[in-house]
Design an enzyme around this catalytic site. Sequence first.
Site: not given
Length: 658
Positions: A178-179, A182, A254
């Site tokens: 997930h990170e 980004h 998100e």
Amino acid sequence: MNFFAQQDRARAQTRRMLVLFALAVVCIVVAIDLVVAVAFGTMGDGRRHAYRAAASPQTGVLVVTTLLVLAVIGFSMLYKISSLRAGGGVVARQLGATLIDPYDPAMAGNFAYKRLRNVVEEIAIASGVPVPEIYVLEDEPGINAFASGYTTSDAAVTVTRGCLDKLTRDELQGVIAHEFSHVLNGDMRLNIRLMGVLFGILVIGIVGSKMVQWSGRDRDSNWQVFVGIALLIIGSIGLFFGRLIKAGVSCQREYLADASAVQFTRQSQGIAGALKKIAGLAEGSKLQSPEREEAAHMFFGDGVGYSALFATHPPLHKRILAIDPHFDPQELVAIAKAWSAPVEAFDAEGAEVSISGLAPAGAPGARASASASAGVLPQAGAAIALTPNKVVTQVAHPGSDDYRAANAIHTTIADALRAYAYSAERAPQVVLALALDAGAEVRAKQLALVGKYFGAATRAGIEEIAAAIADLHPMQRLPLAQLAFPALRKRTRGELQTFVIVLKQLIQADGRVQLEEYCLATLVSAQVIEALDPSKTITAGSSKLPDCAAEIADVVATIARYGNDDAAEAARAFQLGMREVLPDAKASYAPPEDFVRALDQALPKLDRLVPAGKELLVRGLTRAVGADGMVAVSEAELLRTICAALHCPLPPLLEQAA
């Protein structure tokens, strides 16, 4: 939404952020001017006093006040942005995080750190980006994480102690994936700029708070109390707009990052399990750091506890349902109950641990062995067929096949080589060893250069490492260098400059530059030297394709020439590639004699293309390199290196044609 569309989305969010920031500044200035007007008695009571008030000397006071407030906000914002210019690690350290040094014996033997490092390194290799710095917020029991930095070259990934203690490997992998979404999609740059902008509009409230604190020491300071309270109230305007900006920028991203993590790991249980533990455990994702407000928009989960109006993250149950449509809220009760009793877990890293509520991550031997993983990678001399459109969709969007390939690459690199790469002293030697020629005569000349610049001890160290890397798969060479980049970036600017000079001399020692050598030198420049001044790096510019026609022709011609042995086939590949990028151009095939100089001059200019232009360029390069129907590993590595220089990271396995 592909990588290039997300670049445009980030630009739109930046413009929206600046509009809200300007509105916040106007509101703060007007509010302070009203306070000053009341204090100086310049408020008229109707039209009768309007002209007199406007013409009064106090009007100059309001002008000065306005300019002073604008200066305070502007300089505060510039100060904060300046304090963050060194990159992602600065943000992590400001929140009190501890850097995980894999070469530190105390940290290297820590099971939780080892597992975290393995997950981060594998995802970095799969994503085609440098391994970021890794930090842990040791005093935070909640489950949370964030990525920070300006580019992939200076990125840092930070997790809480709660992530290490409460998540299985699959769950931790989901959070890190997930990170990395980004990291890859440019969200970090917007986030770090947002920190500077928010500080500018929050500083008025901070000043008011300090004035109230100081005024208590002096009995004759009623006016300070009045001004301080007024500034505190006005500061709430900045707080309101700051939270509004964060909410507007963060929420939708998100969902996208959650979806990317599922696509990447090809299983939803990991990230869904992490979100369920946040929802089911008392600590949740809350942070205790006093700096959490500034970085709230960066976190994996809500670290502050915002109301629905200012929420920086979608509601947990909506995020879970988007990943797991069969989610039953009763699962949260079961999670809380299970957490009260410790269990023995055999982790994929091969360590038995007893952690409260941690379910087993897999049976013994779950992590791929060297022999089992090696089959994932193509043979060293193999060639594959590519589909340009599919390769474009891979930019910054690795899939599960990429993760398996990265796991194979990472697992089959010897532990001794990884230890060398982690060492601040040996990391430069690893990269220089990768540049050594296979021929004895040229290698002797290269080693003499090393001895001249660095001494006999460094020369001996490089020879030792060179012997260990002789049997590396071609697809492991650049990832090994990327493992060394975090330690390499710890060197001083002067040491890095000398290192780059020596690296270039080693590559040119035989009078010619091989593709593998060029790829190595370009990655060092793009991913190590860039990290010296990350805030100055421009990852998406405003140049149009026709403005860069000459540079595009040089790059496409170079990649066509090295992808085809036959000149006629190379010319055909060039035309196919140019047709994808500039269909109306009348360029003729003329590969530059010095391809190194041509690419060194072209790539920085092409890096300033608009996202849509970069997308067409990557498609054209892929069409050119695969025009003969097959692409060798070395050609694929050249394509990946050029894309890295354009800040369009490609995973190690390029998408093959059906």
